[in-house]
Design a protein around this motif. Structure first.
Motif, mmCIF file in Angstrom:
data_model
loop_
_atom_site.group_PDB
_atom_site.id
_atom_site.type_symbol
_atom_site.label_atom_id
_atom_site.label_comp_id
_atom_site.label_asym_id
_atom_site.label_seq_id
_atom_site.Cartn_x
_atom_site.Cartn_y
_atom_site.Cartn_z
ATOM 1 N N LYS A 80 -7.131 -3.242 -1.437
ATOM 2 C CA LYS A 80 -6.613 -4.508 -1.970
ATOM 3 C C LYS A 80 -7.012 -4.661 -3.442
ATOM 4 O O LYS A 80 -6.195 -5.048 -4.281
ATOM 5 C CB LYS A 80 -7.139 -5.678 -1.144
ATOM 6 N N ASP A 81 -8.283 -4.370 -3.775
ATOM 7 C CA ASP A 81 -8.754 -4.445 -5.163
ATOM 8 C C ASP A 81 -7.984 -3.472 -6.044
ATOM 9 O O ASP A 81 -7.641 -3.789 -7.181
ATOM 10 C CB ASP A 81 -10.243 -4.088 -5.268
ATOM 11 N N TYR A 82 -7.743 -2.271 -5.528
ATOM 12 C CA TYR A 82 -7.056 -1.258 -6.333
ATOM 13 C C TYR A 82 -5.608 -1.669 -6.606
ATOM 14 O O TYR A 82 -5.103 -1.471 -7.706
ATOM 15 C CB TYR A 82 -7.123 0.121 -5.661
ATOM 16 N N ILE A 83 -4.965 -2.258 -5.627
ATOM 17 C CA ILE A 83 -3.604 -2.757 -5.818
ATOM 18 C C ILE A 83 -3.598 -3.808 -6.933
ATOM 19 O O ILE A 83 -2.744 -3.778 -7.824
ATOM 20 C CB ILE A 83 -3.040 -3.332 -4.494
ATOM 21 N N ALA A 84 -4.579 -4.712 -6.913
ATOM 22 C CA ALA A 84 -4.674 -5.738 -7.958
ATOM 23 C C ALA A 84 -4.913 -5.090 -9.324
ATOM 24 O O ALA A 84 -4.365 -5.541 -10.339
ATOM 25 C CB ALA A 84 -5.793 -6.727 -7.631
ATOM 26 N N HIS A 85 -5.709 -4.029 -9.357
ATOM 27 C CA HIS A 85 -6.002 -3.299 -10.595
ATOM 28 C C HIS A 85 -4.710 -2.698 -11.184
ATOM 29 O O HIS A 85 -4.447 -2.823 -12.377
ATOM 30 C CB HIS A 85 -7.031 -2.209 -10.283
ATOM 31 N N PHE B 243 -1.726 9.490 -6.497
ATOM 32 C CA PHE B 243 -1.245 9.277 -7.864
ATOM 33 C C PHE B 243 0.250 8.991 -7.889
ATOM 34 O O PHE B 243 0.702 8.072 -8.573
ATOM 35 C CB PHE B 243 -1.577 10.484 -8.755
ATOM 36 N N GLU B 244 1.013 9.773 -7.152
ATOM 37 C CA GLU B 244 2.465 9.611 -7.160
ATOM 38 C C GLU B 244 2.902 8.281 -6.555
ATOM 39 O O GLU B 244 3.870 7.677 -7.021
ATOM 40 C CB GLU B 244 3.127 10.778 -6.425
ATOM 41 N N ASP B 245 2.188 7.802 -5.549
ATOM 42 C CA ASP B 245 2.579 6.565 -4.870
ATOM 43 C C ASP B 245 1.859 5.330 -5.408
ATOM 44 O O ASP B 245 2.507 4.344 -5.757
ATOM 45 C CB ASP B 245 2.309 6.665 -3.363
ATOM 46 N N VAL B 246 0.535 5.385 -5.458
ATOM 47 C CA VAL B 246 -0.263 4.191 -5.726
ATOM 48 C C VAL B 246 -0.601 4.035 -7.208
ATOM 49 O O VAL B 246 -0.258 3.020 -7.821
ATOM 50 C CB VAL B 246 -1.559 4.202 -4.883
ATOM 51 N N ARG B 247 -1.252 5.019 -7.789
ATOM 52 C CA ARG B 247 -1.701 4.909 -9.189
ATOM 53 C C ARG B 247 -0.519 4.717 -10.127
ATOM 54 O O ARG B 247 -0.626 4.057 -11.152
ATOM 55 C CB ARG B 247 -2.524 6.151 -9.562
ATOM 56 N N SER B 248 0.624 5.248 -9.759
ATOM 57 C CA SER B 248 1.853 5.094 -10.552
ATOM 58 C C SER B 248 2.438 3.692 -10.447
ATOM 59 O O SER B 248 3.270 3.310 -11.256
ATOM 60 C CB SER B 248 2.904 6.089 -10.069
ATOM 61 N N GLY B 249 2.040 2.948 -9.422
ATOM 62 C CA GLY B 249 2.584 1.615 -9.184
ATOM 63 C C GLY B 249 3.861 1.611 -8.366
ATOM 64 O O GLY B 249 4.438 0.561 -8.104
ATOM 65 N N MET C 60 -6.980 5.365 0.704
ATOM 66 C CA MET C 60 -8.329 4.932 0.339
ATOM 67 C C MET C 60 -9.072 4.376 1.546
ATOM 68 O O MET C 60 -8.482 3.671 2.366
ATOM 69 C CB MET C 60 -8.264 3.836 -0.728
ATOM 70 N N HIS C 61 -10.384 4.685 1.601
ATOM 71 C CA HIS C 61 -11.228 4.029 2.602
ATOM 72 C C HIS C 61 -11.319 2.555 2.241
ATOM 73 O O HIS C 61 -11.020 2.153 1.109
ATOM 74 C CB HIS C 61 -12.630 4.657 2.621
ATOM 75 N N GLU C 62 -11.759 1.746 3.169
ATOM 76 C CA GLU C 62 -11.874 0.304 2.924
ATOM 77 C C GLU C 62 -12.896 0.006 1.821
ATOM 78 O O GLU C 62 -12.787 -0.984 1.120
ATOM 79 C CB GLU C 62 -12.259 -0.431 4.213
ATOM 80 N N SER D 218 1.351 -0.504 -1.574
ATOM 81 C CA SER D 218 0.819 -0.708 -0.223
ATOM 82 C C SER D 218 0.278 0.583 0.385
ATOM 83 O O SER D 218 -0.512 0.550 1.331
ATOM 84 C CB SER D 218 1.871 -1.333 0.685
ATOM 85 N N ALA D 219 0.669 1.729 -0.169
ATOM 86 C CA ALA D 219 0.155 3.012 0.325
ATOM 87 C C ALA D 219 -1.327 3.186 0.020
ATOM 88 O O ALA D 219 -1.962 4.109 0.542
ATOM 89 C CB ALA D 219 0.959 4.166 -0.264
ATOM 90 N N ALA D 220 -1.912 2.311 -0.781
ATOM 91 C CA ALA D 220 -3.354 2.390 -1.065
ATOM 92 C C ALA D 220 -4.157 2.407 0.232
ATOM 93 O O ALA D 220 -5.177 3.085 0.336
ATOM 94 C CB ALA D 220 -3.787 1.219 -1.940
#
Length: 128
Positions: A50-55, A12-18, A28-30, A22-24
Motif C-alpha cells: 500500500k505504501d509503495y503504491i502511494a509512493h 518493474f514492468e507492472d508496479v514501479r512503472s505505474g 511484495m511482502h506485507e 495493484s500488482a504490488a
C-alpha cells in the motif's frame, strides 16, 4: 531467467512503472525493509505494498506518466541488481530524468528487502 530476476523484472514492468499498481501485493511482502541513501545519509524505512503504491502515485503526480527503462539487471541467486532510467515531466513541461539503482532481496517468491541509491540532487536541480 531465474525466479528472483523474473519477479523483480515483472515488479518493474507492472508496479514501479505505474502501469499496474495493484500488482504490488503480488510482488511484495506485507513488510519490506527499504535501505535508502539521501545526501550520503543512510536510513531504513519499512514499506508495505500500500505504501509503495502511494509512493509511485506521488511520483506520477510530480512527473506525470513517466517512462521507465531497465538499463541493467543482474541476478545472483535471491539478490537482483537493477539500474534504471526514469523520464517524466514537471507541471511546467520540463523533462526530468532520474537514474537510480537498487539491489532487491527476494524471499519466498516476493521482494522482502532492498537497498536503493538515487541521485536526488540531480532531480532537485532539474525540477527547479
Amino acid at each position: 531467467m531465474d525466479q528472483a530476476k523474473r519477479i523483480v523484472t515483472d515488479f518493474f514492468e507492472d508496479v514501479r512503472s505505474g502501469k499496474n499498481l495493484s500488482a504490488a501485493y503480488e510482488f511484495m511482502h506485507e513488510r519490506v525493509i527499504a535501505h535508502q541513501v539521501q545526501s550520503e545519509n543512510e536510513y531504513t524505512i519499512e514499506r508495505s505494498p500500500k505504501d509503495y503504491i502511494a509512493h509511485v502515485k506521488e511520483m506520477q503526480e510530480l512527473y506525470g506518466e513517466f517512462q521507465l527503462e531497465i538499463q541493467e539487471i543482474v541476478a545472483d541467486e535471491n539478490k537482483v541488481y537493477v539500474r534504471w532510467k526514469q523520464i517524466g515531466h514537471t507541471a511546467a513541461g520540463k523533462q526530468v530524468i532520474q537514474i537510480a539503482s537498487a539491489v532487491y532481496l527476494v524471499a519466498q517468491g516476493k521482494i522482502s528487502e532492498y537497498w536503493i541509491q538515487i541521485d536526488r540532487k540531480g532531480l532537485e536541480l532539474q525540477s527547479n
